[in-house]
Design a protein around this motif. Sequence first.
Motif, mmCIF file in Angstrom:
data_model
loop_
_atom_site.group_PDB
_atom_site.id
_atom_site.type_symbol
_atom_site.label_atom_id
_atom_site.label_comp_id
_atom_site.label_asym_id
_atom_site.label_seq_id
_atom_site.Cartn_x
_atom_site.Cartn_y
_atom_site.Cartn_z
ATOM 1 N N SER A 63 0.834 -1.213 0.000
ATOM 2 C CA SER A 63 0.000 0.000 0.000
ATOM 3 C C SER A 63 0.864 1.256 0.000
ATOM 4 O O SER A 63 0.576 2.217 -0.716
ATOM 5 C CB SER A 63 -0.926 -0.010 1.216
ATOM 6 O OG SER A 63 -1.733 -1.159 1.230
ATOM 7 N N TRP A 66 2.453 1.592 -3.401
ATOM 8 C CA TRP A 66 1.471 2.134 -4.355
ATOM 9 C C TRP A 66 1.348 3.643 -4.193
ATOM 10 O O TRP A 66 1.328 4.382 -5.187
ATOM 11 C CB TRP A 66 0.103 1.485 -4.150
ATOM 12 C CG TRP A 66 -0.906 2.008 -5.120
ATOM 13 C CD1 TRP A 66 -1.189 1.538 -6.376
ATOM 14 C CD2 TRP A 66 -1.746 3.167 -4.946
ATOM 15 N NE1 TRP A 66 -2.134 2.318 -6.978
ATOM 16 C CE2 TRP A 66 -2.499 3.322 -6.128
ATOM 17 C CE3 TRP A 66 -1.923 4.077 -3.907
ATOM 18 C CZ2 TRP A 66 -3.423 4.355 -6.299
ATOM 19 C CZ3 TRP A 66 -2.846 5.101 -4.081
ATOM 20 C CH2 TRP A 66 -3.583 5.229 -5.255
ATOM 21 N N SER A 106 -2.513 -2.786 -6.186
ATOM 22 C CA SER A 106 -1.827 -3.189 -4.950
ATOM 23 C C SER A 106 -1.911 -4.694 -4.742
ATOM 24 O O SER A 106 -0.951 -5.317 -4.272
ATOM 25 C CB SER A 106 -2.423 -2.447 -3.752
ATOM 26 O OG SER A 106 -3.733 -2.917 -3.458
ATOM 27 N N THR A 159 -5.014 0.377 0.668
ATOM 28 C CA THR A 159 -4.861 1.095 -0.595
ATOM 29 C C THR A 159 -6.077 1.964 -0.889
ATOM 30 O O THR A 159 -5.939 3.081 -1.395
ATOM 31 C CB THR A 159 -4.626 0.105 -1.745
ATOM 32 O OG1 THR A 159 -3.530 -0.746 -1.424
ATOM 33 C CG2 THR A 159 -4.319 0.846 -3.042
ATOM 34 N N CYS A 162 -5.675 5.079 1.033
ATOM 35 C CA CYS A 162 -4.720 5.972 0.382
ATOM 36 C C CYS A 162 -5.351 6.660 -0.823
ATOM 37 O O CYS A 162 -5.127 7.851 -1.062
ATOM 38 C CB CYS A 162 -3.480 5.199 -0.061
ATOM 39 S SG CYS A 162 -2.437 4.618 1.287
#
Length: 214
Positions: A63, A66, A106, A159, A162
Amino acid sequence: MRSTGRLLSRQIGRSAPLALICGACIGAAIVYGQSSILGVSTNQSLKLLTLFTLQFVTPFGVSLIWALRCAPLHLHSRRPTGPASSVRGHDVLAWPGWVATAVLASLLLLPWFQGGAILGGLLMAPRSGQGLQSELYEIIRLSRPGLVLQCFGQAAVFTATCYLILQRKLAAITRSAGHVALQLADALTECLMALLILQAILLLVLPPFSGSRA
């Protein structure tokens, strides 16, 4: 669809080598620290490597990779080029697909990171009487489906978080029509903090090394 495929391919191309190298370094460090410094047996070191990476390190690592490697691609590909109202309307309709693309990227990085960790751990592990084949079989045996699914689920949640942070920064760029570098720096910092908070919550909710039990 074609543009999404190209973006996904670019994300994997930018991130996979870093995921492999980071995984190998972390795996080597874990096994070396356990076997050479603490004197733990090779089998126990590889067991700790498998459980620790699947439960904590790998989902966090992919994560973060990424966010570091692919967030600039998202900002560049989605930087507003038209009226702010039309861009916002398009994002409202399209953002679930962008989230799915980020999560899929991811998840595709997981084998690279985890494979690198296993490779690095095996290379650093003192050879036991069982041999490399038996050590690899033990790692596979410990990688139970439930533990692997938990790893995939954590990576997906991390992810997606994010990406939502990135989406909020993209909206700020849309409103101000500039300051991409500042917004990206803020987004990466917030992503790191969010990942640390989520990881701390998981440590409180999920029992560490629960996969070691039959």
